[in-house]
Scaffold this active site. Structure first.
Site, short mmCIF file in Angstrom:
data_model
loop_
_atom_site.label_atom_id
_atom_site.label_comp_id
_atom_site.label_asym_id
_atom_site.label_seq_id
_atom_site.Cartn_x
_atom_site.Cartn_y
_atom_site.Cartn_z
N SER A 55 -1.47 11.59 0.36
CA SER A 55 -1.64 12.81 1.16
C SER A 55 -2.01 12.39 2.56
O SER A 55 -2.72 11.39 2.74
CB SER A 55 -2.77 13.68 0.63
OG SER A 55 -2.41 14.27 -0.58
N GLU A 62 0.42 19.47 19.74
CA GLU A 62 1.16 20.72 19.52
C GLU A 62 0.95 21.28 18.12
O GLU A 62 1.66 22.15 17.68
CB GLU A 62 2.66 20.44 19.74
CG GLU A 62 3.02 19.90 21.11
CD GLU A 62 2.78 18.39 21.29
OE1 GLU A 62 2.38 17.74 20.31
OE2 GLU A 62 2.97 17.89 22.40
N SER A 63 0.01 20.77 17.36
CA SER A 63 -0.40 21.25 16.02
C SER A 63 -0.43 20.12 14.98
O SER A 63 -1.20 19.19 15.14
CB SER A 63 0.38 22.46 15.53
OG SER A 63 -0.37 23.01 14.47
N HIS A 68 2.25 15.79 1.13
CA HIS A 68 1.73 15.39 -0.19
C HIS A 68 2.92 14.81 -0.95
O HIS A 68 4.00 15.41 -0.91
CB HIS A 68 1.18 16.58 -0.98
CG HIS A 68 0.13 17.32 -0.24
ND1 HIS A 68 -1.17 16.91 -0.18
CD2 HIS A 68 0.21 18.44 0.51
CE1 HIS A 68 -1.86 17.74 0.56
NE2 HIS A 68 -1.05 18.68 1.00
N CYS A 83 3.65 24.10 18.24
CA CYS A 83 3.42 25.22 19.16
C CYS A 83 4.18 24.94 20.45
O CYS A 83 4.31 23.78 20.86
CB CYS A 83 1.95 25.35 19.50
SG CYS A 83 0.95 25.57 18.06
N HIS A 203 -20.38 -11.69 -8.88
CA HIS A 203 -20.15 -13.07 -9.31
C HIS A 203 -21.45 -13.84 -9.53
O HIS A 203 -21.54 -14.66 -10.44
CB HIS A 203 -19.22 -13.78 -8.32
CG HIS A 203 -17.85 -13.18 -8.31
ND1 HIS A 203 -17.23 -12.71 -7.18
CD2 HIS A 203 -16.99 -12.93 -9.34
CE1 HIS A 203 -16.04 -12.21 -7.51
NE2 HIS A 203 -15.88 -12.32 -8.81
N GLU A 247 -6.66 -17.35 -16.96
CA GLU A 247 -6.25 -16.12 -16.27
C GLU A 247 -4.80 -15.83 -16.66
O GLU A 247 -3.94 -16.71 -16.57
CB GLU A 247 -6.40 -16.31 -14.76
CG GLU A 247 -5.68 -15.29 -13.89
CD GLU A 247 -6.15 -13.85 -14.10
OE1 GLU A 247 -7.38 -13.60 -14.04
OE2 GLU A 247 -5.29 -12.97 -14.33
N THR A 299 -10.76 -7.05 -16.15
CA THR A 299 -10.57 -5.81 -15.41
C THR A 299 -11.09 -4.68 -16.30
O THR A 299 -11.69 -4.93 -17.34
CB THR A 299 -9.07 -5.59 -15.11
OG1 THR A 299 -8.38 -5.55 -16.37
CG2 THR A 299 -8.50 -6.73 -14.30
N PRO A 304 -3.45 -4.88 -19.01
CA PRO A 304 -3.52 -6.17 -19.70
C PRO A 304 -4.89 -6.48 -20.28
O PRO A 304 -5.02 -7.34 -21.14
CB PRO A 304 -3.14 -7.18 -18.61
CG PRO A 304 -3.30 -6.47 -17.32
CD PRO A 304 -3.09 -5.02 -17.59
N1 SPD Z 1 -13.90 -1.36 -11.99
C1 SPD Z 1 -14.16 -2.69 -11.62
C2 SPD Z 1 -14.21 -3.66 -12.73
C3 SPD Z 1 -14.04 -5.02 -12.21
C4 SPD Z 1 -14.30 -6.06 -13.15
N2 SPD Z 1 -13.83 -7.36 -12.82
C5 SPD Z 1 -13.88 -7.76 -11.49
C6 SPD Z 1 -13.35 -9.14 -11.29
C7 SPD Z 1 -14.08 -9.88 -10.27
N3 SPD Z 1 -13.99 -11.28 -10.49
#
Ligand code: SPD
Length: 425
Positions: A55, A62-63, A68, A83, A203, A247, A299, A304
């Site tokens: 958004s 002029e406005s 969105h 305008c 960390h 990882e 995460t 994942p």
């Molecule tokens: N909502 C955030 C969760 C983040 C978790 N891990 C972060 C990784 C940093 N090394």
């Protein structure tokens, strides 16, 4: 002209979905549409919503032009209000149709402020003036682009100057934004993972709490953690012989090496064994009792990382811990992710035993609600407070010149608000 302004209400259909989700490109297109029609831009503000949608509004002398988007339908709704005679909104219409690669569009024009119905009023101009002109009298132009992480009730927005990295990996959307307040920021599938300016909280807390309570840690494992921050903190502990990090997504590593080098600084450390693979599979295949500390730096439990929140996975982590081993996980926000938070502690309690699992908190401004939690689960008797040596912890924090962790923070992090205690019970 018998009206003050012209307002065109526009629909663009079958636009390119990736354009409809690209906040920077949309902002540039909307500004371009204003300029090509001869308008003078004063300000523009755009938000990207997680996981998709944009958004924004361009305020012109002029406005305005506003938009969105619904990328999932390849659809944009736009309105352009001008305008005076100088700016032709239909020029903007044509420009945007092309910029958004719309298959077709439609628009209706309304006359706004019918002159026949208006009467001029006298008022004191000076009192109402909000003078934001530069020295030569032209308006000062400002620009705002916002990244927003939200669910349907809460949102966190950060202003940024554009994206430095944007790749759809085999697992997730990996992006790095150049934020104005928190430096470069890594997001995965639209969720904030880490930023240059507040990463140290997460960390340092996920790492030093276990490593300074375990009696003699030698081998540590990190599941996830591709940005490298957890590895960097672990490798401050000289007693460790080896840190293995698994990882799943090499694009996360690539993005952080390129754009968050202060976080990724230890990824080439000789004691780090960096493996790009599935952490669940790695844990399943690892030898029993082979790690003193396991940190699950995951995460959120979508995409994942979903499997990293399952009972089977934690049973395997328990198995590969040495007798006095400690497992640490990021356990989400007790306020924002309360359902997952409760489930996590039930699962750990059922595997390690209820009195062996402890929750601790830290304050991370760029995570939803700012209150973030970590879990500490001991296979043996290691207790996060009884077995923690204040002097050693103070010395470590001083010598390493840490930014968040110290002996006082270690102790106080385990003091939980009542609502959190209740959730864990
Ligand atoms: N909502 C955030 C969760 C983040 C978790 N891990 C972060 C990784 C940093 N090394």
């Amino acid at each position: 002209m018998a009206s003050l302004g012209r307002h065109i209400i526009v629909e663009y259909y079958d636009c390119a979905p990736e354009i409809m989700n690209d906040v920077v490109l949309i902002q540039e297109s909307m500004e371009g549409a204003a300029e090509i029609a001869g308008a003078t831009i004063i300000n523009s503000t755009f938000h990207h919503f997680s996981p998709y949608g944009v958004s924004g509004v361009v305020v012109i002398e002029e406005s305005h032009l506003a938009i969105h988007t619904w990328p999932e339908f390849g659809y944009a709704s736009v309105d352009i209000f001008t305008c005076g005679e100088a700016v032709d909104p239909w020029i903007s219409y044509q420009f945007l149709k092309k910029a958004f690669k719309a298959d077709h569009g439609s628009a209706v024009e309304l006359k706004r402020g019918e002159m026949a119905l208006l009467t001029r009023k006298e008022f004191d101009v000076k009192q109402l003036r909000d003078d934001k002109s530069s020295d030569d009298g032209s308006p000062i132009r400002t620009k705002d682009i916002w990244f927003t992480e939200r669910d349907d009730k809460i949102a966190l927005s950060l202003k940024h100057d554009g994206k430095l990295y944007d790749v759809q990996s085999d697992f997730q959307r990996v992006e790095v934004y150049k934020t104005q307040a928190y430096g470069n920021m890594l997001t995965l599938d639209g969720m904030v993972m880490t930023t240059e300016k507040d990463e140290y909280v997460y960390h340092e807390m996920i790492t030093h709490v276990p490593l300074l309570t375990h009696p003699n840690p030698k081998r540590a494992l990190i599941i996830g953690g591709g940005d490298g921050g957890t590895a960097r903190e672990m490798l401050r502990h000289e007693g460790l012989d080896e840190v293995v990090m698994v990882e799943i997504d090499d694009k996360v590593i690539e993005a952080c090496r390129e754009h968050l080098p202060s976080i990724a600084s230890a990824l080439d450390h000789p004691k780090l064994n960096l493996i790009v693979d599935d952490g669940i599979k790695y844990v399943k295949e690892a030898a029993s009792g082979s790690f003193d500390v396991v940190v699950v730096d995951s995460t959120d439990p979508v995409g994942p990382a979903e499997g990293l929140f399952s009972v089977d996975f934690y049973k395997e982590v328990y198995r590969i811990l040495s007798d006095d081993g400690i497992m640490i996980t990021q356990s989400e926000s007790p306020r924002f992710n309360n359902k997952v938070f409760k489930e996590i502690y039930e699962v750990y309690g059922s595997i390690f035993g209820k009195d062996k699992v402890h929750c601790y908190l830290a304050y991370i401004p760029t995570y939803p609600t700012g209150m973030w939690s970590f879990s500490y689960s001991a296979k043996g008797d290691a207790h996060p407070l009884n077995d923690f040596n204040k002097e050693k912890s103070k010395k470590f924090s001083d010598v390493q010149d840490l930014s968040y962790y110290n002996e006082g923070i270690h102790e106080s992090a385990f003091a939980l608000p009542n609502f959190v205690k209740k959730m864990i019970k």
